[in-house]
Design an enzyme around this catalytic site. Structure first.
Site, PDB file in Angstrom:
ATOM      1  CD  GLU A 132     132.377 -11.575 101.220  1.00 45.42           C
ATOM      2  OE1 GLU A 132     133.497 -11.507 101.748  1.00 45.42           O
ATOM      3  OE2 GLU A 132     131.344 -11.851 101.845  1.00 45.42           O
ATOM      4  CD  GLU A 134     130.233 -16.134 101.193  1.00 44.21           C
ATOM      5  OE1 GLU A 134     130.431 -15.588 102.300  1.00 44.21           O
ATOM      6  OE2 GLU A 134     131.085 -16.181 100.296  1.00 44.21           O
TER       7      GLU A 134
HETATM    8  P1  P53 Z   1     134.540 -15.808 108.248  1.00 45.77           P
HETATM    9  C1  P53 Z   1     134.790 -10.161 105.679  1.00 45.77           C
HETATM   10  C2  P53 Z   1     133.560  -9.552 105.739  1.00 45.77           C
HETATM   11  C3  P53 Z   1     132.444 -10.251 105.326  1.00 45.77           C
HETATM   12  C4  P53 Z   1     132.550 -11.553 104.835  1.00 45.77           C
HETATM   13  O1  P53 Z   1     133.599 -15.150 107.141  1.00 45.77           O
HETATM   14  C5  P53 Z   1     133.791 -12.121 104.761  1.00 45.77           C
HETATM   15  C6  P53 Z   1     134.891 -11.453 105.200  1.00 45.77           C
HETATM   16  C7  P53 Z   1     136.219 -12.109 105.222  1.00 45.77           C
HETATM   17  O2  P53 Z   1     136.379 -12.719 106.477  1.00 45.77           O
HETATM   18  O3  P53 Z   1     134.011 -13.330 104.206  1.00 45.77           O
HETATM   19  C8  P53 Z   1     132.999 -14.047 103.565  1.00 45.77           C
HETATM   20  O4  P53 Z   1     135.055 -17.060 107.672  1.00 45.77           O
HETATM   21  C9  P53 Z   1     133.711 -14.895 102.551  1.00 45.77           C
HETATM   22  C10 P53 Z   1     133.954 -16.302 103.015  1.00 45.77           C
HETATM   23  C11 P53 Z   1     134.024 -16.333 104.540  1.00 45.77           C
HETATM   24  C12 P53 Z   1     132.659 -15.926 105.068  1.00 45.77           C
HETATM   25  O5  P53 Z   1     132.285 -14.656 104.577  1.00 45.77           O
HETATM   26  O6  P53 Z   1     135.588 -14.787 108.491  1.00 45.77           O
HETATM   27  O7  P53 Z   1     133.211 -14.867 101.249  1.00 45.77           O
HETATM   28  O8  P53 Z   1     135.109 -16.758 102.378  1.00 45.77           O
HETATM   29  O9  P53 Z   1     134.416 -17.537 105.066  1.00 45.77           O
HETATM   30  C13 P53 Z   1     132.566 -15.898 106.585  1.00 45.77           C
HETATM   31  O10 P53 Z   1     133.662 -16.058 109.441  1.00 45.77           O
END
Ligand code: P53
Length: 479
Positions: A178, A377
Site C-alpha cells: 500500500e 486484500e
Molecule cells: P485495518 C489504511 C487504509 C487502507 C488499508 O486495515 C489499510 C490502512 C492501514 O490501516 O491497511 C491495509 O487493520 C493493510 C493491512 C491492514 C488492512 O488494510 O486497519 O495492508 O495491513 O490490516 C485492514 O482494519
C-alpha cells in the site's frame, strides 16, 4: 472454458502480514520494527508511536496471535479451506535485525524456509510482500527512515538475500505494501508505516519528505524487480496499491474535477511502478511546488527498467470528495475533502461498503496499466460473538465477501479484466493495522484474544470458514 472466466488455476487464498500475526518480536535475534513501537488504539483513537519500547505500555505486535509458534496448525486450517495460495510478508527485521548489516540472520531465514515448506506441503503457493509496515526500527533512529537515499541499498540487499534464498520456493512477490497510503502525509501512522518517517504534529516539511521518501522507495522497488528477474526469470513481481476509488460528491464540474485531481494524487505511485515513469501531472506539480528535489537521470533509467509484472491491490471501500472554495487549486491530501456518501452502507468502523466500487476499481486499474491484477486484500472488519456452544455466526462477513467476489467475477467475465488471484485480508483474526485492536476481526478463523492482550489464543472455525471452503471448491460458482 471461456477466456473471460476465472481460470482453473485461479489463486484463491488469504492474506496476512508478519507484524500483525507472528508475534515472537525478539525471538532468534529479530530486531525491533516500526510495528513493535506502536501501542494499541481503538476506533477513533490513534495508536501511539513511542520512542522505542516503553515499559508498562501494551504493544499488540509483540505476541500478536503467536503464528510464529503455531503456523503449522494454522496452515493446516488454510489447507482445509482449500487455499491455493497464502499471502504473507517477510519481517525485514528477522532477516536484518538492524537493517544495515552485511550478513543476514540465519535463524530468520530458516523460519521462512520452514514456513514456505509447510505451505508447499499442501500445494499452497506463498505470495510474499517484502515490506509490509515493518521497516527495522534502527533504520529510523540512525538514518531517518526512507528520507535517506541509503535505504535503497539496504532494501535491495535484503531483497537480493531473500530472492536468492527462496528462489525455488516463492514465485509471487510484491515490493511495498500500500505504497500510496502516504498520500495523506498529515497522518503520522501512515507516514511511519509506509516510510519510517516519525513526524511531529503539523510538521512543515511533511509533504516534501513524503515525496522524497516515496521516490526512493520506487527506485528501490524497480531495482528489486530488475534483480529478482535476473535471479529467477520466472518470478512474478508486483507492486501493491491500496485502491480506494474517489467519487465526486455531485455532478458539479468542480466536484468531478476535484475527484479527478484526488485520483491523480493517490495513484501516480502505480504509474511509476507499472509504466516506469512519473505521469506528467505529477511532474508539473513537483515543478511548481519544488517537491521531490533529489531525482537523478540514473533514477529515471532504473524506474523505466524495473516495471512490475502485475498490480497487487487491496480494496476495502470507496471514498467521496467535494470541492471546497478555500482550496481553489484542487489540492488533495486526504480526509480534509472527504464527505459522507449516503448511497452506501458503513461497517462498524465507519468504512463504506461498496462492492460495485470494487468492480469499478478493477476496471480502472486494468484500463490504466494493461497488466494483470491480483487482489491481495479485501474484507470486512467486524465484531464477532462466540455463542455458548462455541460457534461463531458471521453472516455479515459472508454477505460482504459474497458481494465483492460477485463484483470481481463480473469484472472478469463481463469486462474482460485479468485477475490472477483473490486473497481476502486477515484470513485468520489478527492485529488491526489501523487501530491495533484484536476485536476488529476479518478472519474465517477466530482467535481467542482481546484488545488488552488476554486470551487462550485458541483457534475456532467461523461459519464463513465453511462458506469460503465451498467458494474455493466450486471456483467461485457457489457463492
Ligand atoms: P485495518 C489504511 C487504509 C487502507 C488499508 O486495515 C489499510 C490502512 C492501514 O490501516 O491497511 C491495509 O487493520 C493493510 C493491512 C491492514 C488492512 O488494510 O486497519 O495492508 O495491513 O490490516 C485492514 O482494519
Amino acid at each position: 472454458m471461456s477466456k473471460y472466466s476465472l481460470p482453473k488455476n485461479f489463486l484463491w487464498g488469504g492474506a496476512v502480514a508478519a507484524n500483525q500475526l507472528e508475534g515472537a518480536y525478539k525471538e532468534e535475534n529479530k530486531g525491533l520494527s516500526v510495528a513493535d513501537i506502536m501501542t494499541a488504539g481503538a476506533n477513533g483513537k490513534n495508536r501511539e508511536i513511542t520512542d522505542g519500547v516503553v515499559d508498562g505500555k501494551y504493544y499488540p505486535s509483540h505476541e500478536a496471535i503467536d503464528f510464529y509458534h503455531r503456523y503449522k496448525e494454522d496452515i493446516k486450517l488454510f489447507a482445509e479451506m482449500g487455499f491455493k495460495c497464502f499471502r504473507t510478508s517477510i519481517a525485514w527485521s528477522r532477516i536484518f535485525p538492524k537493517g544495515d548489516e552485511d550478513q543476514p540472520n540465519e535463524a530468520g531465514l530458516k523460519f521462512y524456509d520452514d514456513l514456505f515448506d509447510e505451505c508447499r506441503k499442501y500445494g499452497i503457493e506463498p505470495v510474499i510482500t517484502l515490506s509490509h509496515f515493518e521497516i527495522p526500527y534502527h533504520l529510523i533512529t540512525k538514518y531517518g527512515g526512507w528520507r535517506n537515499r541509503k535505504l535503497i541499498d539496504f532494501f535491495t540487499h535484503y531483497a537480493e538475500i531473500v530472492f536468492k534464498r527462496y528462489r525455488d520456493k516463492v514465485t509471487y512477490w510484491m515490493t511495498f505494501n500500500e505504497i500510496d497510503n502516504q498520500t495523506d502525509y498529515t497522518n503520522q501512522f501512515l507516514m511511519a508505516t509506509n516510510s519510517g518517517l516519525i513526524l511531529k504534529d503539523n510538521q512543515a516539511d511533511a509533504e516534501a519528505l513524503m515525496y522524497q521518501a516515496a521516490h526512493y522507495e520506487l527506485v528501490a522497488s524497480a531495482l528489486a524487480v530488475h534483480l529478482g528477474h535476473r535471479i529467477n526469470p520466472n518470478f512474478k513481481i508486483g507492486c501493491m496499491i491500496n485502491m480506494t476509488p474517489i467519487y465526486p460528491a455531485s455532478s458539479k464540474p468542480v466536484d468531478i474535477f476535484q475527484a479527478e485531481k484526488a485520483m491523480q494524487r493517490r495513484y501516480w505511485f502505480a504509474d511509476v511502478h507499472a509504466l516506469g515513469k512519473y505521469p506528467r501531472n505529477m511532474e508539473a506539480f513537483f515543478a511548481k511546488n519544488e517537491l521531490r528535489r533529489d531525482i537523478t537521470a540514473e533514477d529515471r533509467l532504473i524506474l523505466s527498467e524495473g516495471t512490475v509484472d502485475y498490480i497487487g491491490l487491496s480494496y476495502y471501500n470507496s471514498m467521496t470528495v467535494a470541492y471546497k472554495k478555500e482550496n481553489p487549486d484542487f489540492h488533495f491530501v486526504g480526509p480534509e475533502l472527504v464527505v459522507d456518501n449516503p448511497n452506501v452502507e458503513k461497517s462498524s468502523w465507519g468504512w463504506p461498503i461498496d462492492p460495485l466500487g470494487f468492480r469499478y476499481s478493477l476496471n480502472w486499474l486494468a484500463d490504466h496499466y494493461h497488466k494483470p491484477l491480483m487482489v491481495v486484500e479485501n474484507g470486512l472488519g467486524a465484531y464477532d460473538k462466540v455463542e455458548n456452544n462455541g460457534e461463531i455466526h458471521d453472516p455479515y462477513r459472508i454477505d460482504y465477501l459474497k458481494a465483492h467476489i460477485r463484483a470481481m467475477i463480473d469484472a472478469v467475465e463481463e469486462d474482460g479484466v485479468e485477475v490472477l488471484g483473490y486473497t481476502p485480508w486477515g484470513c485468520i483474526d489478527l492485529v488491526s493495522a489501523g487501530t491495533g485492536q484484536m476485536s476488529k476481526r476479518y478472519g474465517f478463523i477466530y482467535v481467542d484474544k482481546d484488545d488488552q492482550g488476554h486470551g487462550s489464543l485458541k483457534r475456532i472455525k467461523k461459519d464463513s470458514f465453511f462458506w469460503y471452503q465451498k467458494v474455493i471448491q466450486s471456483n467461485g460458482t457457489a457463492l
